[in-house]
Scaffold this motif. Structure first.
Motif, PDB file in Angstrom:
ATOM      1  N   THR A 245       0.837  -1.203   0.000  1.00 24.68           N
ATOM      2  CA  THR A 245       0.000   0.000   0.000  1.00 24.68           C
ATOM      3  C   THR A 245       0.872   1.254   0.000  1.00 24.68           C
ATOM      4  N   THR A 246       0.250   2.349  -0.388  1.00 25.41           N
ATOM      5  CA  THR A 246       0.874   3.673  -0.318  1.00 25.41           C
ATOM      6  C   THR A 246      -0.212   4.696  -0.047  1.00 25.41           C
ATOM      7  N   SER A 247       0.219   5.870   0.408  1.00 24.58           N
ATOM      8  CA  SER A 247      -0.736   6.941   0.690  1.00 24.58           C
ATOM      9  C   SER A 247      -0.594   8.034  -0.364  1.00 24.58           C
ATOM     10  N   VAL A 248      -1.698   8.658  -0.677  1.00 25.93           N
ATOM     11  CA  VAL A 248      -1.735   9.749  -1.649  1.00 25.93           C
ATOM     12  C   VAL A 248      -2.492  10.906  -0.998  1.00 25.93           C
ATOM     13  N   THR A 249      -1.810  12.051  -0.852  1.00 23.50           N
ATOM     14  CA  THR A 249      -2.448  13.254  -0.304  1.00 23.50           C
ATOM     15  C   THR A 249      -2.878  14.133  -1.467  1.00 23.50           C
ATOM     16  N   VAL A 250      -4.186  14.322  -1.584  1.00 19.89           N
ATOM     17  CA  VAL A 250      -4.745  15.106  -2.683  1.00 19.89           C
ATOM     18  C   VAL A 250      -5.234  16.429  -2.110  1.00 19.89           C
ATOM     19  N   THR A 251      -4.747  17.525  -2.676  1.00 15.57           N
ATOM     20  CA  THR A 251      -5.158  18.861  -2.243  1.00 15.57           C
ATOM     21  C   THR A 251      -5.989  19.501  -3.346  1.00 15.57           C
ATOM     22  N   LEU A 252      -7.110  20.047  -2.950  1.00 17.84           N
ATOM     23  CA  LEU A 252      -7.951  20.769  -3.904  1.00 17.84           C
ATOM     24  C   LEU A 252      -7.401  22.179  -4.066  1.00 17.84           C
ATOM     25  N   THR A 253      -7.035  22.544  -5.270  1.00 19.20           N
ATOM     26  CA  THR A 253      -6.535  23.889  -5.541  1.00 19.20           C
ATOM     27  C   THR A 253      -7.712  24.830  -5.789  1.00 19.20           C
ATOM     28  N   ASP A 254      -7.447  26.117  -5.513  1.00 18.11           N
ATOM     29  CA  ASP A 254      -8.536  27.095  -5.548  1.00 18.11           C
ATOM     30  C   ASP A 254      -8.848  27.556  -6.959  1.00 18.11           C
ATOM     31  N   VAL A 255     -10.131  27.800  -7.192  1.00 17.73           N
ATOM     32  CA  VAL A 255     -10.602  28.489  -8.395  1.00 17.73           C
ATOM     33  C   VAL A 255     -11.476  29.639  -7.921  1.00 17.73           C
ATOM     34  N   ASN A 256     -11.665  30.626  -8.782  1.00 17.98           N
ATOM     35  CA  ASN A 256     -12.458  31.796  -8.395  1.00 17.98           C
ATOM     36  C   ASN A 256     -13.941  31.473  -8.535  1.00 17.98           C
ATOM     37  N   ASP A 257     -14.456  30.815  -7.516  1.00 24.40           N
ATOM     38  CA  ASP A 257     -15.871  30.437  -7.516  1.00 24.40           C
ATOM     39  C   ASP A 257     -16.646  31.135  -6.408  1.00 24.40           C
ATOM     40  N   ASN A 258     -16.006  32.139  -5.772  1.00 30.09           N
ATOM     41  CA  ASN A 258     -16.687  32.878  -4.702  1.00 30.09           C
ATOM     42  C   ASN A 258     -16.570  34.363  -4.977  1.00 30.09           C
TER      43      ASN A 258
END
Length: 785
Positions: A245-258
């Motif tokens: 097994t391995t771990s994967v850290t996924v980060t959501l990057t920002d978009v101008n939706d606010n």
């Protein structure tokens, strides 16, 4: 021992492979007559053994050596006459062969991942002759793989990013696992991927390991990071396969939706009217859940009555709208301002325009507070003029100031004395009228810059400042004079009418139309026979000679008074004296010598000659001083007077001489001639330690007389100085011994000696020689009688 499910599957797998390979190894040895074998001196024979490879299972854990295969030759009749030899990779260390039967065994655990096959060479030899009966043949032992390695993620753990609001199926990252087992045999190295943690947000492709988004509209502002656990399993994911097994850290990057939004619909701020221009009035900020460039905003005033009074800018660090003052505020003129301010995103994403306009509006009301302000002058700078002839108390001008507040408090005036240290001016405290307090002089100070203070009567702390520049008007109160100190000369050979000096004048006054000077000789000098003056009408004049034949010995200096008048009203004049020296000039008219003494003594010495003479005189003085000093030193005596302190020195030798035969001892001639030394005195320039006596030639006298006189002289010198310590000592001069004229002087034989030497006279020498008299004397008081 109970076996687990995985271990049982491995056991069955290994057992099947072992049975299969054993049959193959037994069948590998086949007879072949296709290839002949040549032996030297014999007829050609055919090879009787050929094989390709053996197989052996890896990771054998048994206690006995693992059977690999058997070598056999048709020549071997089973009587032990044939010997089998194995060589090559791992021979003897890993693989051994029974030289009688040809059985090959593996003695160590084999690992295919370390080495997949071994190349060896086999040979059959005649045991008696040790000669080959079969040609050497090469064969391969191949290590058969088993599933003993789990998949590994060599690049893990992973980090990745994906934009928020991404559609389903958007690729995030690809993970890769490797399996060290043999990919060409079975399913031991065939890996499939699955996700253990991270559902339902993400999924993974089983064969490629590509991770993708599984849900739409994932919002970064709700959750910006996810931790995934990905598994890779071999044996195509079947039961019994190994996994990693391995771990994967996924980060959501920002978009101008606010879009930006002001927290309040209106703001109100109070500011004092005394706030300086460019001061910050307020800071407002529209909230934006986005970050980075997506949260960058711009602010602007879109409406209101303070468009020209205030401005708004953005703080790049905080994204705040900063409201500042552009013009001075005046509570009495306007008490409040209303501003409509808009905030908008600078970078808008068209995909999210449906979420609403990416801007917002708010209202800012600014209340101006009244402040007790200092008095204000009607002009920031007053310019006034006054004549330098004005009398004390003359009115120069008036300044005016008022209280800008609604109370309109009365104002009192004063002069800042730091700007009028000499107190040339006064001001009326109530009216602001400025008058002269002293006589003025334009030539001393042409412009006076003073500061006038205006104070409220009800609040003296409120002080306004006004600035007054007073220019002093000039009058003709200074007479003209020479522009410089002139050094004028006239040559002895000057001709009549020759120009010897051009002069000009200056005047400290400053008339409006400039200066105009008039030059002339005074009345008493107008009729002189030596010089004349010519006015050039351009504020200069020329001095000329009226005759020739000037002689220094007759008159070396002339004084010419010149009268100068200016053009002022009234005009002023002065008399200035021009000093003219008579000089000896060269052919070009350049003055060489202007002193009368130089003419009287034409043969005078030059400066260099005078310096040389002075140096010679100084040298002679130094020599005279040295001679006098040396003569004074020579007059001092080099010997001590009889009254001076002179003492003998104790010299101890601790040995006896060898008499007259001892040529290296003390010279006897010095003792025989002591009678000439009685008048010798100690020299001042000799250290009084061991005094060496001179040796002049004199007539020889008896030795005992010599000693008597020598001791007598020393006795007299010692008795003269009663305060001197007993520096006398008995000295051994080696003037004794066998063969000596004086014979032995030692006291060792004195008791039994029959010498006729008489020492009774020692008793007459005083108490200092009493001990010697007792030892050597023959009187009734002798110690040894």
């Amino acid at each position: 021992m109970k076996l687990g499910k995985v271990e049982f599957c491995h056991f069955l797998q290994m057992l099947a492979l072992f049975l299969c390979l054993s049959g193959m190894n037994q069948a590998e040895l086949t007879r072949s007559r296709s290839k002949p074998y040549f032996q030297s001196g014999r007829t050609r024979t055919k090879r009787s053994w050929v094989w390709n490879q053996f197989f052996v299972l890896e990771e054998y854990m048994g206690t006995d050596p693992l059977y690999v295969g058997k070598l056999h030759s048709d020549v071997d009749k089973g009587d032990g006459s044939i010997k089998y030899i194995l060589s090559g990779e791992g021979a003897s260390s890993i693989f051994i062969i029974d030289e009688n039967t040809g059985d090959i065994h593996a003695t160590k655990r084999l690992d295919r991942e370390e080495q997949a096959y071994y190349t060896l060479r086999a040979q059959a030899l005649d045991r008696l002759t040790n000669k080959p009966v079969e040609p050497e043949s090469e064969f391969v032992i191949k290590i058969q793989d088993i599933n003993d390695n789990e998949p590994k993620f060599l690049d893990g753990p992973y980090t990745a990013g994906v934009p928020e609001m991404s559609p389903v199926g958007t690729s995030v990252v690809q993970v890769t696992a490797t399996d060290a087992d043999d990919p060409t045999y079975g399913n031991s190295a065939r890996v499939v991927y699955s996700i253990l943690q991270g559902q339902p947000y993400f999924s993974v492709e089983p064969k490629t390991g590509v991770i993708k988004t599984a849900l739409p509209n994932m919002d970064r502002e709700a959750k910006d990071q996810y931790l995934l656990v990905i598994q890779a399993k071999d044996m195509v994911g079947q039961n019994g396969g190994l996994s990693g097994t391995t771990s994967v850290t996924v980060t959501l990057t920002d978009v101008n939706d606010n879009p930006p939004r002001f927290p309040r619909r209106s703001y109100q701020y109070n500011v004092p009217e005394s706030l300086p221009v460019a001061s910050v009035v307020a800071r407002i900020k529209a909230a934006d859940a986005d970050v980075g460039p997506n949260a960058e905003m711009e602010y602007k005033i879109v409406d209101g009555d303070g468009l020209g009074v205030f401005k708004i800018s953005v703080d790049k660090d905080t994204q705040e709208g900063v409201i500042t003052i552009q013009k001075e505020l005046d509570f009495e003129a306007k008490t409040s301002y209303t501003l409509r301010i808009e905030a908008a995103n600078m970078h808008v994403d068209p995909r999210f325009l449906s979420l609403g306009p990416f801007s917002d509006m708010t209202t800012v009301k600014i209340i101006v507070e009244d402040v007790d302000e200092p008095p204000v002058f009607t002009s920031r700078l007053y310019s006034m003029v006054v004549s330098e002839a004005a009398k004390v108390g003359t009115i120069i001008g008036t300044v005016a100031a008022h209280d800008p507040d609604a109370s309109n408090s009365p104002v009192r005036y004063s002069i800042d004395r730091n700007t009028d240290l000499e107190r040339y001016f006064n001001i009326d405290a109530n009216s602001g009228v400025i008058t002269t307090a002293k006589s003025l002089d334009r030539e001393t100070n042409a412009v006076h810059n003073i500061t006038v203070l205006a104070m409220e009567s009800q609040n003296p702390a409120q002080i306004g400042r006004g600035y007054v520049a007073i220019t002093i008007l000039d009058i003709n109160d200074n007479a003209p004079e020479f522009a410089m100190e002139y050094e004028t000369t006239v040559c002895e050979n000057a001709q009549p009418g020759q120009v010897i000096q051009k002069i000009s004048a200056i005047d400290k006054d400053d008339p409006p139309n400039g200066h105009q000077f008039y030059f002339s000789l005074t009345a008493e000098a107008a009729n002189n026979h030596n010089f004349t003056l010519q006015d050039n009408k351009d504020n200069t004049a020329t001095v000329l000679t009226k005759r020739n034949g000037f002689r220094r010995q007759e008159q070396s200096v002339f004084y010419l008074p010149i009268f100068i008048v200016d053009s002022g009203s009234p005009s002023l004049s002065s008399t200035n004296t021009l000093t003219i020296r008579v000089c000896d000039c060269d052919a070009d008219g350049i003055a060489q010598t202007c002193n009368a003494e130089a003419y009287i003594l034409p043969a005078g010495l030059s400066t260099g000659a005078l310096i040389a003479i002075l140096a010679c005189v100084l040298t002679l003085l130094v020599l005279v001083l040295l001679i006098v000093t040396m003569r004074r030193r020579k007059k001092e005596p080099l010997i001590f007077d009889e009254e001076r302190d002179i003492r003998e020195n104790i010299v101890r030798y601790d040995d006896e001489g060898g008499g007259e035969e001892d040529t290296e001892a003390f010279d006897m001639a010095a003792l025989r001639n002591l009678n000439i030394m009685r008048d010798t005195k100690t020299r001042r320039d000799v250290t009084p330690e061991i005094q060496f006596l001179s040796r002049p030639t004199f007539k020889s006298i008896p030795d005992n007389v010599i000693f008597r006189e020598f001791i007598w002289e020393r006795l007299k010198e010692a008795d003269v100085d009663p305060c001197a310590p007993p520096y006398d000592s008995l000295q051994t001069y080696a003037f004794e011994g066998n063969g000596s004229v004086a014979e032995s002087l030692s006291s060792l034989d004195s008791i039994s000696s029959n010498s006729d030497q008489n020492y009774d006279y020692l008793s007459d020498w005083g108490p200092r020689f009493k001990r010697l008299a007792d030892m050597y004397g023959t009187g009734p008081d002798c110690l040894y009688s």
